[in-house]
Every structure is written in structure tokens, then in C-alpha cells.
Design an enzyme around this catalytic site. Structure first.
Site, short mmCIF file in Angstrom:
data_model
loop_
_atom_site.label_atom_id
_atom_site.label_comp_id
_atom_site.label_asym_id
_atom_site.label_seq_id
_atom_site.Cartn_x
_atom_site.Cartn_y
_atom_site.Cartn_z
N ARG A 266 9.13 3.39 6.64
CA ARG A 266 10.53 3.01 6.77
C ARG A 266 11.23 4.10 7.57
NH1 ARG A 266 9.47 -1.51 5.93
NH2 ARG A 266 10.16 -2.88 4.24
N GLU A 295 18.21 -0.11 12.43
CA GLU A 295 17.48 -1.12 13.22
C GLU A 295 18.41 -2.27 13.57
OE1 GLU A 295 13.90 -2.19 11.11
OE2 GLU A 295 13.21 -0.12 11.05
N HIS A 317 9.74 -2.61 14.89
CA HIS A 317 9.38 -3.01 13.52
C HIS A 317 8.40 -4.19 13.58
CE1 HIS A 317 10.79 -2.75 9.11
NE2 HIS A 317 9.54 -3.19 9.18
P1 NAD Z 1 2.31 1.09 -1.85
O1 NAD Z 1 3.37 1.09 -2.87
O2 NAD Z 1 1.01 0.42 -2.14
O3 NAD Z 1 1.98 2.61 -1.40
C1 NAD Z 1 2.94 3.60 -1.24
C2 NAD Z 1 2.34 4.92 -1.69
O4 NAD Z 1 3.25 5.98 -1.37
C3 NAD Z 1 2.10 5.00 -3.21
O5 NAD Z 1 0.77 5.34 -3.49
C4 NAD Z 1 3.05 6.10 -3.67
O6 NAD Z 1 2.54 6.85 -4.75
C5 NAD Z 1 3.17 6.93 -2.41
N1 NAD Z 1 4.32 7.81 -2.41
C6 NAD Z 1 5.49 7.69 -3.07
N2 NAD Z 1 6.27 8.77 -2.84
C7 NAD Z 1 5.58 9.58 -2.02
C8 NAD Z 1 5.84 10.84 -1.43
N3 NAD Z 1 6.98 11.50 -1.63
N4 NAD Z 1 4.90 11.36 -0.63
C9 NAD Z 1 3.73 10.75 -0.40
N5 NAD Z 1 3.41 9.54 -0.95
C10 NAD Z 1 4.34 8.98 -1.74
O7 NAD Z 1 2.98 0.45 -0.56
P2 NAD Z 1 2.23 -0.15 0.72
O8 NAD Z 1 1.95 -1.60 0.51
O9 NAD Z 1 1.13 0.75 1.12
O10 NAD Z 1 3.42 -0.05 1.78
C11 NAD Z 1 3.99 1.21 2.09
C12 NAD Z 1 5.30 1.03 2.83
O11 NAD Z 1 5.05 0.60 4.16
C13 NAD Z 1 6.19 -0.07 2.25
O12 NAD Z 1 6.99 0.40 1.19
C14 NAD Z 1 7.02 -0.47 3.43
O13 NAD Z 1 8.22 0.26 3.41
C15 NAD Z 1 6.19 -0.08 4.64
N6 NAD Z 1 5.73 -1.22 5.46
C16 NAD Z 1 6.13 -1.33 6.76
C17 NAD Z 1 5.67 -2.38 7.55
C18 NAD Z 1 6.08 -2.51 8.99
O14 NAD Z 1 6.15 -3.63 9.49
N7 NAD Z 1 6.30 -1.43 9.71
C19 NAD Z 1 4.81 -3.33 7.01
C20 NAD Z 1 4.42 -3.19 5.68
C21 NAD Z 1 4.88 -2.13 4.92
#
Ligand code: NAD
Length: 367
Positions: A266, A295, A317
Site C-alpha cells: 500500500r 491514487e 495499482h
Molecule cells: P497477509 O495478511 O497474508 O500478509 C501480510 C503480512 O505482513 C503478515 O504476515 C503480517 O504479519 C506482516 N506484517 C504486519 N506488520 C508488519 C510489519 N510492520 N513489518 C513486516 N511485516 C508485517 O496479506 P497478503 O495477502 O500477503 O497481502 C499483503 C498486502 O498486499 C495487502 O494488505 C494489500 O494491502 C497488498 N496488496 C496489493 C495488491 C496490488 O494490487 N498492488 C494486491 C494484493 C494485495
């Protein structure tokens, strides 16, 4: 069975909406490709909608839940991230909201990897040379060279669904992998990846031995040639380890000047002014971004500075924007299918009406 549920979709999410029409739902779809104004969402919810289909462009907060009091039963979000939905407000009003985790994991991870490759091997400036007719001669190192990915070290920040998928892609490119996650360490997964790495080396499929391990945030930044970010957006007060501006002036300085940053998580996880400065002053070698603090990216963003264009890739995005991932009506394949199924689960009281058992509901704690 004719369902008389009323649903407002703030966006046309494609053919999967026919599943609702075929079930007799009264579906209203906001026709404009841009997001509707909040006032329209409030007006629709006030008119007695049972369900809302939302995207990350919609702010869903107390105002919306208040407007839906007595009628709004579910918010179904077409995304895995849900930082646009106020979880506390949803819980206060006992409205479950769903998301579309998992089905976009591989698409997002592969895009992060492609961005990384595009950045490191300078594909954008290289194509410009060709298109702008500046490709005057073949030369061993002029006008520039890229950096190999193979054999290098990558830091994976956040080892949730997408981080783990990214690890798998990076292991296939013979990379060493440093993992950082303060909340969730999947040691079983990284042990399995190490076994695969060792087997590839033993069978002669990769020349050098490679390794994977969990390290501290500081160590991951200090040692990595590439840093790929896969965390949720967590603001101050939402977590003991918030991710808002996790990459800032101080932490960017902890990276090697030869290292590259890739962010598909994000936008607000990266302080964009600090990043633009770091790029301009050669504090790091490059960055590839898919997400932004605001965005679409504003016209006056410092990231658009032509002086850093050759080492700053900017995507709209787009990481989950692949056909099957976005549109498939199959809830095991597509975000749209999963979004619609999440909505149906709640409204039609699947799983015996037990919200806690519904796989796509996020805020199970409220029930
Ligand atoms: P997820 O919840 O499975 O994984 C997120 C991980 O980040 C978790 O393991 C959590 O413990 C960890 N985390 C939390 N705080 C942290 C910190 N301070 N430092 C390091 N790690 C930390 O989520 P996911 O399915 O892997 O998705 C991750 C993120 O990717 C989503 O929340 C979304 O915002 C983003 N995303 C973006 C797109 C895009 O189109 N660009 C697409 C999908 C997801």
C-alpha cells in the site's frame, strides 16, 4: 428461489454479478468507471440496501454503517487489503465485511517480481533507446548496464500470503532470501524452500548454494540487493508494529546504495518524498512502485521527476490486474467470484448462518 436482497455495487466487477441477478437479487451497479461520491453510497445505503460491493476506492466508515442501520448486512470488498473499511466501526454495528484474499496472491507476487526485473535490468530506458531511435551501436557497456537478479539477495518484508508466494518466485531465480515479519514467521515454509534450494544445487540446477532465513528489519535492509514489501497498511494505533511510512528517510538510508525497493503493498507504507530524495541523491539504486500515498498519482508528485525516471518505475495499482485473477466467477480463482460468494454467504446465511465459519469474512471477532 427468488432472493429479494438489495445490493449496491460501487463498481461494475464484471460477469460475476450475473450470479446475483440469476438468484433474483435486486442489483444496482454504479455505471461510471470512477468511484461514486461518498454521498451517493450513503444515499443508497439509507434507501435500505442489504449488501454493498466495494473497492479500495470507497471509504466505508461509521457514517456508512450508521446510514445502513437496520438494513445493511454485509460489505463485500473486491480486494485483499481493507484499509478503506473501518474495522472498529463495522464491529460496532456488527456488520461483517468480506475480502478476496488468496485468489490474487500469485498474480500480485509475479507482478512484484516482474517489476523487480524490469527495474534491475533497465527495461524501460532500454526500450526508450530503441523507440527513440537512440540505439546507435552495440557496445559492451554503453550507454548503461543493468543489474542481474540471479544469485542476488532479496529481503521479503511481510511473509503473509503474497510474501510467501514472492519467496517461491525468487527461489526459482537462485536468489538468497532474507525474511522479516514481526508477527508471523512461517518456519515450516522456509524450511521447505531451503530443502528445494539444496536439491536444486545438489542436482546441478543452480551453480551457487543459496539460503533463506528470518532476520531483523535492520539486518534485512543492510544486506539486501532488493527489498520487496508485502505488508498491510497499519497506521499508528492499529498495530504494535505499524507499517505507515515503514520506509522513510531513516530506513531508506539503511539500504545499500546499490539496492532496489519494490512496493506492491500500500502506498502510505513508503514516504514518497523521502524516496524521491533518496533516488535523486543516489541513496538507493532504484524503486518500482505499484501503489501510492495518493491514487491516482498526482501530477506534481516528486516521483515524476524526470531526473529519476530511469530508476523509478511507476505502475497504476496494477499488480492484481490479470484477467482470471480479477474477473473469474469461480470463487477459487477470481476476485469477482470470491467477492460475490462472500456476499452470498452472509445474506443467504450459508454455514448455518454462523459468520465465524464463513471463509471470506474478515471481522469474525465481532460475532
Ligand atoms: P497477509 O495478511 O497474508 O500478509 C501480510 C503480512 O505482513 C503478515 O504476515 C503480517 O504479519 C506482516 N506484517 C504486519 N506488520 C508488519 C510489519 N510492520 N513489518 C513486516 N511485516 C508485517 O496479506 P497478503 O495477502 O500477503 O497481502 C499483503 C498486502 O498486499 C495487502 O494488505 C494489500 O494491502 C497488498 N496488496 C496489493 C495488491 C496490488 O494490487 N498492488 C494486491 C494484493 C494485495
Amino acid at each position: 428461489m427468488a432472493n429479494k436482497f438489495r445490493v449496491f455495487a460501487t463498481c461494475d466487477i464484471g460477469p460475476s454479478l450475473n450470479i446475483l441477478r440469476e438468484r433474483g437479487y435486486q442489483l444496482e451497479v454504479y455505471p461510471d468507471p470512477k468511484a461514486p461520491p461518498k454521498s451517493l453510497i450513503l444515499e443508497k445505503v439509507r434507501s435500505g440496501m442489504d449488501g454493498l460491493i466495494t473497492t479500495l476506492r470507497d471509504q466505508i466508515d461509521a457514517e456508512v454503517f450508521e446510514a445502513g442501520k437496520g438494513s445493511l448486512k454485509v460489505v463485500a470488498q473486491l480486494a485483499v487489503g481493507f484499509d478503506n473499511i473501518n474495522r472498529d466501526d463495522a464491529n460496532k454495528h456488527k456488520v461483517p465485511f468480506t475480502h478476496t484474499a488468496d485468489v490474487l496472491t500469485e498474480a500480485t507476487a509475479e507482478f512484484a517480481f516482474f517489476m523487480l526485473g524490469t527495474l534491475a535490468r533497465k527495461m524501460w530506458p532500454a526500450e526508450h533507446l530503441t523507440r527513440d531511435n537512440q540505439w546507435g551501436f552495440w557496445h559492451p557497456y554503453l550507454p548503461f548496464l543493468g543489474d542481474e537478479v540471479t544469485g542476488k539477495t532479496i529481503a521479503i518484508i511481510g511473509t503473509g500470503r503474497i510474501g510467501l508466494a514472492m519467496i517461491k518466485k525468487c527461489a526459482g531465480f537462485d536468489m538468497n532470501i532474507l525474511c522479516y515479519d514481526p508477527a508471523y514467521q512461517n518456519l515450516e515454509y522456509i524450511t521447505a524452500v531451503q530443502e528445494v534450494m539444496d536439491l536444486r544445487h545438489a542436482r546441478g540446477m543452480q551453480k551457487e548454494k543459496t539460503s533463506i532465513k528470518y532476520v531483523s528489519f535492520a539486518e534485512s535492509l543492510k544486506l539486501a540487493d532488493f527489498v520487496s514489501v508485502h505488508v498491510p497498511l497499519l497506521r499508528e494505533g492499529e498495530s504494535d508494529t505499524p507499517t505507515f511510512h515503514l520506509f522513510n528517510e531513516r530506513t531508506l538510508r539503511m539500504m545499500k546504495p546499490t539496492a532496489f525497493l519494490v512496493n506492491t503493498s500500500r502506498g502510505p507504507v513508503v514516504d514518497e518524498s523521502a524516496l524521491a530524495r533518496a533516488l535523486k541523491e543516489n541513496g538507493i539504486a532504484g524503486a518500482a512502485l505499484d501503489v501510492y500515498e495518493k491514487e491516482p498519482l498526482p501530477a506534481d508528485s516528486p516521483l515524476r521527476d524526470p531526473a529519476i525516471a530511469d530508476r523509478c518505475r511507476l505502475m497504476p495499482h496494477f499488480a492484481s490486474a490479470a484477467k482470471i485473477t480479477r474477473l473469474s466467477p469461480d470463487p477459487n480463482k477470481g476476485m469477482a467470484g470470491r467477492c460475490v460468494q462472500g456476499l452470498i454467504d452472509v445474506l443467504e446465511k450459508n454455514y448455518g448462518g454462523d459468520v465465524k465459519k464463513m471463509p471470506y469474512v474478515v471481522n469474525k471477532e465481532a460475532f
